[in-house]
Design an enzyme around this catalytic site. Structure first.
Site, PDB file in Angstrom:
ATOM      1  N   GLU A 192      64.157 -50.059  25.591  1.00 19.00           N
ATOM      2  CA  GLU A 192      63.919 -48.617  24.088  1.00 19.00           C
ATOM      3  C   GLU A 192      63.026 -48.894  23.208  1.00 19.00           C
ATOM      4  OE1 GLU A 192      67.873 -48.802  22.307  1.00 19.00           O
ATOM      5  OE2 GLU A 192      69.609 -48.549  24.285  1.00 19.00           O
ATOM      6  N   ASP A 228      72.467 -53.392  16.460  1.00 18.79           N
ATOM      7  CA  ASP A 228      73.643 -53.112  17.431  1.00 18.79           C
ATOM      8  C   ASP A 228      74.446 -54.989  17.635  1.00 18.79           C
ATOM      9  OD1 ASP A 228      74.914 -53.230  19.723  1.00 18.79           O
ATOM     10  OD2 ASP A 228      73.616 -51.773  21.184  1.00 18.79           O
ATOM     11  N   GLU A 269      76.520 -51.795  14.652  1.00 18.04           N
ATOM     12  CA  GLU A 269      77.761 -51.873  15.676  1.00 18.04           C
ATOM     13  C   GLU A 269      77.963 -52.604  17.008  1.00 18.04           C
ATOM     14  OE1 GLU A 269      75.750 -49.639  20.081  1.00 18.04           O
ATOM     15  OE2 GLU A 269      74.777 -48.541  18.691  1.00 18.04           O
ATOM     16  N   LYS A 321      78.100 -41.547  23.285  1.00 14.56           N
ATOM     17  CA  LYS A 321      77.370 -40.911  24.127  1.00 14.56           C
ATOM     18  C   LYS A 321      78.405 -39.955  25.650  1.00 14.56           C
ATOM     19  CE  LYS A 321      75.689 -46.207  24.271  1.00 14.56           C
ATOM     20  NZ  LYS A 321      75.674 -47.843  24.339  1.00 14.56           N
TER      21      LYS A 321
END
Length: 404
Positions: A192, A228, A269, A321
């Site tokens: 990412e 996360d 998360e 998502k």
């Protein structure tokens, strides 16, 4: 605005993997285009993506004839038909990748017919801007051999407008690289775009915390730090397995709660594995007044799993998502349910992305407080730049209220 043509093609995502792009055309000469992303660390309860060639074949053999002639602006009916055609509870027949691309492309075609941007078509007249939540360093399933924790995230909750918010995250990303380089640590990037050095989690906390403090001081507004954990990836059925230790569920809860207090974390998360509603509830009771305890694999944008979380008081935020659940309507229903019970919502990209910017519009339309869409990389910047464009239309200082 009757659907009169649907096309699909194989394209490639940011990891170089095949994905599907769908075009929906209406009889008034308008059209919409959307592509499906793909995750690296996926929850067991997500909509199922099938091979792209199979998805295109399913579209041509089972789906197109059912949708041609339908009214593009009836999103609920289009999405209901997709479920009916598929016939399963997780799109394992036609593929969640096909369904989400087709659903989003239909919404964009309808918006074009109304001569409206998608965020306004779906969301109404008084939208606000979400705060960007971006990955600046990480490992886990996104970069093997790096940190155990999958993502170290930042969000500029004090930014006065979306331009400054995006800029702040890019500065923190650059500052992290500078600090790594000064420490003699080689910098690579994960899926990412976050830095993926081969360092221990403790060193990552030190570097990201310092970068956040420095950039926040320079810009004059608050930037916060988040994680996360992607704990399902660490869970072996009995313990959370880190490189240098194992933690029981109770130890994991105490560990995460300690990190929240030590680093003043704003967001965590998937602190626990995807079926631990009770553990999420305990952690939320301990620290939920000062940190967003967000479920991704726990909820998978699925109303039935969100309902179970609500019953158990598990978490106080939901990661959203669209490709986890397969349609725009199901995405909205998940957000609406969470909001009814006081949950914050975080629109999210996937690690395997395209330059499709639809989620920027969905985040604004559906009132998400945060949007998790990376910091750098063309497929990440596509969403952030679209937020800036939307900000020009609605007023880029119309930031949503921070949930904490």
């Amino acid at each position: 605005m009757i659907i009169d043509e649907i096309l699909a093609r194989k394209i490639f995502d940011s990891r170089g993997n095949p994905t599907i792009e769908v075009e929906v055309y209406t009889d008034d000469g308008n059209y919409g285009v959307a592509a499906a992303p793909a995750g690296a660390s996926t929850g067991s309860y997500e909509a199922v993506a099938i091979p792209v060639d199979d998805a295109i074949a399913k579209l041509e053999s089972e789906v197109i004839d059912q949708l041609i002639g339908e009214y593009a602006a009836d999103q609920e009916e289009i999405d209901r038909l997709l479920h009916e055609i598929d016939g399963t509870d997780n799109f394992s027949n036609i593929g969640g990748n096909l369904s989400v691309a087709l659903s989003m492309a239909t919404a964009k075609a309808a918006a074009a017919s109304f001569k409206m941007p998608l965020y306004r078509y779906l969301g109404g007249a008084f939208p606000t801007m979400p705060y960007p939540l971006g990955n600046v360093l990480g490992g886990g399933a996104h970069a093997k051999g790096a940190t155990d924790i999958q993502e170290f995230l930042v969000t500029p909750i004090g930014a006065p407008n979306i331009d400054q918010a995006v800029y702040a995250n890019t500065l923190v990303h650059k500052r992290v690289k500078k600090l790594l380089t000064e420490a003699g640590i080689i910098c690579h990037k994960g899926d990412e775009g976050g830095w993926a050095p081969q360092i221990k989690d403790s060193k990552a906390f030190e570097i990201v915390s310092k970068a956040v403090d420095e950039v926040s001081g320079e810009l004059g507004f608050e930037i916060r730090f988040g994680l996360d954990v992607a704990a399902t990836e660490l869970w072996d059925g009995n313990n959370y397995v880190y490189k240098d230790t194992k933690r029981t569920t109770e130890q994991q809860i105490d560990y995460i709660a300690g990190l929240i207090d030590e680093y003043n974390l704003y967001y965590v998360e998937d602190a626990l594995q995807e079926n631990d509603y009770e553990g999420f509830a305990r952690l939320t009771e301990m620290v939920g007044d000062r940190c967003l305890i967000c479920g991704d694999d726990l909820f998978v944008t699925n109303v039935s799993r969100i309902e179970k979380g609500i019953e158990n008081l598990s978490g106080n935020a939901i990661l959203i998502k669209p490709n986890q659940i397969g349609t725009v309507t199901d995405t909205y229903n998940a957000i609406r349910l969470g909001r009814q019970y006081g949950y914050s919502t975080v629109m999210s990209h996937r690690s395997g992305e395209t330059t499709d910017n639809t989620i920027a519009h969905l985040a604004v339309a559906f009132g998400c407080e945060l949007i998790k869409t990376g910091v750098v990389g063309g497929e990440r910047i596509a969403k952030l730049n679209e937020l800036i464009r939307i900000g020009e239309e609605i007023g880029n200082d119309r930031m949503t209220e921070s949930p904490l």
